[in-house]
Design a protein around this motif. Structure first.
Motif, PDB file in Angstrom:
ATOM      1  N   ALA A 310       0.830  -1.203   0.000  1.00  0.00           N
ATOM      2  CA  ALA A 310       0.000   0.000   0.000  1.00  0.00           C
ATOM      3  C   ALA A 310       0.866   1.255   0.000  1.00  0.00           C
ATOM      4  O   ALA A 310       0.565   2.233  -0.707  1.00  0.00           O
ATOM      5  CB  ALA A 310      -0.925  -0.002   1.209  1.00  0.00           C
ATOM      6  N   ILE A 311       1.953   1.237   0.758  1.00  0.00           N
ATOM      7  CA  ILE A 311       2.853   2.389   0.791  1.00  0.00           C
ATOM      8  C   ILE A 311       3.576   2.539  -0.545  1.00  0.00           C
ATOM      9  O   ILE A 311       3.785   3.661  -1.031  1.00  0.00           O
ATOM     10  CB  ILE A 311       3.858   2.249   1.942  1.00  0.00           C
ATOM     11  CG1 ILE A 311       3.128   2.226   3.281  1.00  0.00           C
ATOM     12  CG2 ILE A 311       4.885   3.383   1.922  1.00  0.00           C
ATOM     13  CD1 ILE A 311       2.243   3.431   3.550  1.00  0.00           C
ATOM     14  N   ALA A 312       3.948   1.433  -1.174  1.00  0.00           N
ATOM     15  CA  ALA A 312       4.612   1.497  -2.478  1.00  0.00           C
ATOM     16  C   ALA A 312       3.690   2.092  -3.535  1.00  0.00           C
ATOM     17  O   ALA A 312       4.106   2.911  -4.363  1.00  0.00           O
ATOM     18  CB  ALA A 312       5.074   0.103  -2.897  1.00  0.00           C
ATOM     19  N   VAL A 313       2.410   1.694  -3.518  1.00  0.00           N
ATOM     20  CA  VAL A 313       1.444   2.249  -4.474  1.00  0.00           C
ATOM     21  C   VAL A 313       1.259   3.745  -4.217  1.00  0.00           C
ATOM     22  O   VAL A 313       1.204   4.558  -5.156  1.00  0.00           O
ATOM     23  CB  VAL A 313       0.094   1.509  -4.378  1.00  0.00           C
ATOM     24  CG1 VAL A 313      -0.966   2.201  -5.237  1.00  0.00           C
ATOM     25  CG2 VAL A 313       0.260   0.057  -4.835  1.00  0.00           C
ATOM     26  N   LEU A 314       1.182   4.131  -2.957  1.00  0.00           N
ATOM     27  CA  LEU A 314       1.022   5.552  -2.642  1.00  0.00           C
ATOM     28  C   LEU A 314       2.276   6.352  -3.039  1.00  0.00           C
ATOM     29  O   LEU A 314       2.144   7.505  -3.473  1.00  0.00           O
ATOM     30  CB  LEU A 314       0.756   5.737  -1.145  1.00  0.00           C
ATOM     31  CG  LEU A 314      -0.661   5.442  -0.675  1.00  0.00           C
ATOM     32  CD1 LEU A 314      -0.794   5.740   0.810  1.00  0.00           C
ATOM     33  CD2 LEU A 314      -1.694   6.253  -1.459  1.00  0.00           C
ATOM     34  N   ALA A 315       3.441   5.761  -2.904  1.00  0.00           N
ATOM     35  CA  ALA A 315       4.664   6.438  -3.319  1.00  0.00           C
ATOM     36  C   ALA A 315       4.642   6.704  -4.825  1.00  0.00           C
ATOM     37  O   ALA A 315       5.022   7.777  -5.306  1.00  0.00           O
ATOM     38  CB  ALA A 315       5.880   5.606  -2.934  1.00  0.00           C
ATOM     39  N   GLU A 316       4.167   5.702  -5.581  1.00  0.00           N
ATOM     40  CA  GLU A 316       4.043   5.873  -7.024  1.00  0.00           C
ATOM     41  C   GLU A 316       3.011   6.940  -7.359  1.00  0.00           C
ATOM     42  O   GLU A 316       3.213   7.777  -8.254  1.00  0.00           O
ATOM     43  CB  GLU A 316       3.655   4.542  -7.662  1.00  0.00           C
ATOM     44  CG  GLU A 316       3.653   4.550  -9.183  1.00  0.00           C
ATOM     45  CD  GLU A 316       3.322   3.208  -9.784  1.00  0.00           C
ATOM     46  OE1 GLU A 316       3.013   3.176 -11.003  1.00  0.00           O
ATOM     47  OE2 GLU A 316       3.378   2.194  -9.068  1.00  0.00           O
ATOM     48  N   ALA A 317       1.908   6.943  -6.628  1.00  0.00           N
ATOM     49  CA  ALA A 317       0.865   7.952  -6.848  1.00  0.00           C
ATOM     50  C   ALA A 317       1.391   9.352  -6.544  1.00  0.00           C
ATOM     51  O   ALA A 317       1.157  10.303  -7.309  1.00  0.00           O
ATOM     52  CB  ALA A 317      -0.348   7.645  -5.983  1.00  0.00           C
ATOM     53  N   THR A 318       2.104   9.476  -5.426  1.00  0.00           N
ATOM     54  CA  THR A 318       2.645  10.771  -5.035  1.00  0.00           C
ATOM     55  C   THR A 318       3.637  11.288  -6.079  1.00  0.00           C
ATOM     56  O   THR A 318       3.634  12.477  -6.420  1.00  0.00           O
ATOM     57  CB  THR A 318       3.345  10.659  -3.663  1.00  0.00           C
ATOM     58  OG1 THR A 318       2.377  10.218  -2.691  1.00  0.00           O
ATOM     59  CG2 THR A 318       3.905  11.994  -3.220  1.00  0.00           C
ATOM     60  N   ALA A 319       4.477  10.399  -6.579  1.00  0.00           N
ATOM     61  CA  ALA A 319       5.444  10.792  -7.598  1.00  0.00           C
ATOM     62  C   ALA A 319       4.752  11.263  -8.860  1.00  0.00           C
ATOM     63  O   ALA A 319       5.202  12.223  -9.517  1.00  0.00           O
ATOM     64  CB  ALA A 319       6.397   9.624  -7.898  1.00  0.00           C
ATOM     65  N   SER A 320       3.652  10.629  -9.221  1.00  0.00           N
ATOM     66  CA  SER A 320       2.941  11.028 -10.446  1.00  0.00           C
ATOM     67  C   SER A 320       2.269  12.375 -10.281  1.00  0.00           C
ATOM     68  O   SER A 320       2.079  13.114 -11.256  1.00  0.00           O
ATOM     69  CB  SER A 320       1.888   9.962 -10.808  1.00  0.00           C
ATOM     70  OG  SER A 320       0.759  10.034  -9.957  1.00  0.00           O
ATOM     71  N   ALA A 321       1.896  12.726  -9.040  1.00  0.00           N
ATOM     72  CA  ALA A 321       1.182  13.987  -8.796  1.00  0.00           C
ATOM     73  C   ALA A 321       2.094  15.179  -8.784  1.00  0.00           C
ATOM     74  O   ALA A 321       1.698  16.297  -9.145  1.00  0.00           O
ATOM     75  CB  ALA A 321       0.421  13.893  -7.465  1.00  0.00           C
ATOM     76  N   GLY A 322       3.342  14.982  -8.350  1.00  0.00           N
ATOM     77  CA  GLY A 322       4.232  16.122  -8.169  1.00  0.00           C
ATOM     78  C   GLY A 322       3.825  16.886  -6.913  1.00  0.00           C
ATOM     79  O   GLY A 322       3.011  16.408  -6.116  1.00  0.00           O
ATOM     80  N   PRO A 323       4.365  18.096  -6.724  1.00  0.00           N
ATOM     81  CA  PRO A 323       4.052  18.868  -5.511  1.00  0.00           C
ATOM     82  C   PRO A 323       2.631  19.405  -5.533  1.00  0.00           C
ATOM     83  O   PRO A 323       2.336  20.415  -6.189  1.00  0.00           O
ATOM     84  CB  PRO A 323       5.102  19.993  -5.538  1.00  0.00           C
ATOM     85  CG  PRO A 323       5.457  20.152  -6.989  1.00  0.00           C
ATOM     86  CD  PRO A 323       5.337  18.775  -7.590  1.00  0.00           C
ATOM     87  N   HIS A 324       1.722  18.684  -4.814  1.00  0.00           N
ATOM     88  CA  HIS A 324       0.306  19.072  -4.733  1.00  0.00           C
ATOM     89  C   HIS A 324      -0.289  19.263  -6.117  1.00  0.00           C
ATOM     90  O   HIS A 324      -0.984  20.243  -6.397  1.00  0.00           O
ATOM     91  CB  HIS A 324       0.133  20.326  -3.904  1.00  0.00           C
ATOM     92  CG  HIS A 324       0.753  20.227  -2.561  1.00  0.00           C
ATOM     93  ND1 HIS A 324       0.660  19.096  -1.783  1.00  0.00           N
ATOM     94  CD2 HIS A 324       1.507  21.132  -1.852  1.00  0.00           C
ATOM     95  CE1 HIS A 324       1.313  19.311  -0.650  1.00  0.00           C
ATOM     96  NE2 HIS A 324       1.834  20.495  -0.666  1.00  0.00           N
ATOM     97  N   GLY A 325      -0.011  18.290  -7.010  1.00  0.00           N
ATOM     98  CA  GLY A 325      -0.594  18.297  -8.334  1.00  0.00           C
ATOM     99  C   GLY A 325       0.178  19.108  -9.321  1.00  0.00           C
ATOM    100  O   GLY A 325      -0.204  19.312 -10.442  1.00  0.00           O
TER     101      GLY A 325
END
Length: 325
Positions: A310-325
């Motif tokens: 779950a943390i790995a998926v969130l890390a990938e999601a966060t990276a795709s978003a950049g700084p607050h989108g």
């Protein structure tokens, strides 16, 4: 260890810590030890539950002869506390998120493996009776082939700007870590592994509060390896709140509204019916399951790999978003 009455400790006595304490009590086991850095608070909680108070986990592990603990502290402490317990051969139920980073999770997984000691993560929604009923209905083909998943956990968290939730060094992130970690586990629980994830995040100064150092709102799009498409929405700033899970398939739809705890099924013709579900609250059921795992009579429903993934998926999601989108 007495199978009937294992010796349980709880570390952290805030709202989630009290949820664990009360759940153990409802499950028939009174925790014997509680720990918190707040000496005044811990004495009051210890008196309420008839437990011994500690302000240091090392002292608790050394003195209390524990079989298991719940770690209910802020995320920045999860890895250190869990590893200490695992090295002492004490089983651990760690609250979500498992840790702040993939690397911290790896250290926890390694400690559990090396010490051959139980480690599980508090993904309590797996123990929600309606979610279990939804999973069974999907498996039974009640809605045909499942194609989409939508989950929204939102609601105003007033004052969040003054709490550790909005301090990234402690929390590891904003609403992604707070609520979306549950959502990621839910879609994995229902449909298996995540193949792709993308996210948009934002924090906005409004009448509800200032912009934060972390995201206060997020939308994720996901795809499981079996092709189910998912949308996850979360926010600390929208009112009124909403907590819903919807799964749609080729021949129907399942919808759970947490506000009413009502699970409904809509068939291919649009006819709606209520799926009758009974069972204890998810925290009590989680506690009962953990106690069974500690006793060796059950295998953990949530593995360390589930928590880390779950943390790995969130890390990938966060990276795709950049700084607050």
């Amino acid at each position: 260890m007495s199978v009937q009455q294992p010796r349980i400790g709880v570390v952290g006595t805030g709202s989630i810590g009290r949820a664990h304490l009360n759940a153990y009590r409802r499950a028939g086991v009174d925790p014997v030890a509680v720990a918190d850095v707040d000496a005044a608070a811990i004495e009051a909680v210890a008196a309420e539950f008839g437990a011994t108070a500690y302000t240091d986990i090392a002292a608790m592990l050394a003195d209390a002869d524990l079989d298991a603990i719940s770690v209910c502290t802020p995320p920045s402490t999860h890895q250190v506390l869990a590893v200490q317990a695992l090295e002492a051969k004490v089983a651990v139920l760690c609250e979500k998120p498992m840790a702040r980073t993939v690397d911290e999770c790896a250290l926890m997984v390694e400690a559990a493996h090396v010490n051959r000691t139980l480690l599980t993560v508090g993904f309590c929604h797996r123990f929600q009776p309606e979610i279990e009923a939804m999973k069974a209905a999907i498996a039974d083909g009640r809605i045909g082939t499942a194609l989409t998943f939508r989950n929204r956990f939102s609601g105003p968290l007033d004052g969040v700007e003054s709490s550790w939730f909005s301090r990234p060094a402690i929390s590891g992130g904003g609403v992604l870590m707070d609520t979306c970690v549950h959502s990621i586990d839910l879609i994995r629980y229902l449909f298996g592994e995540i193949d792709q994830v993308r996210a948009l995040t934002a924090t906005t100064a409004t009448s509800r509060g200032p912009a934060l150092e972390v995201e206060d709102s997020a939308v994720l799009s996901l795809q499981s390896t079996d092709g189910v498409l998912g949308v996850i929405e979360a926010s600390w700033r929208t009112a009124p709140g909403e907590a819903v899970v919807t799964v749609s398939g080729t021949h129907g739809r399942l919808h759970l509204d947490y506000a009413t705890m009502r699970l409904t099924e809509v068939d291919v013709d649009g006819n709606e019916s209520v799926v009758e579900v009974t069972g204890e609250d998810r925290f009590t059921r989680q506690a009962r399951h953990f106690l069974s795992c500690v006793a060796g009579t059950a295998q953990p429903r949530v593995t360390p790999t589930d928590g880390a993934r779950a943390i790995a998926v969130l890390a990938e999601a966060t990276a795709s978003a950049g700084p607050h989108g």
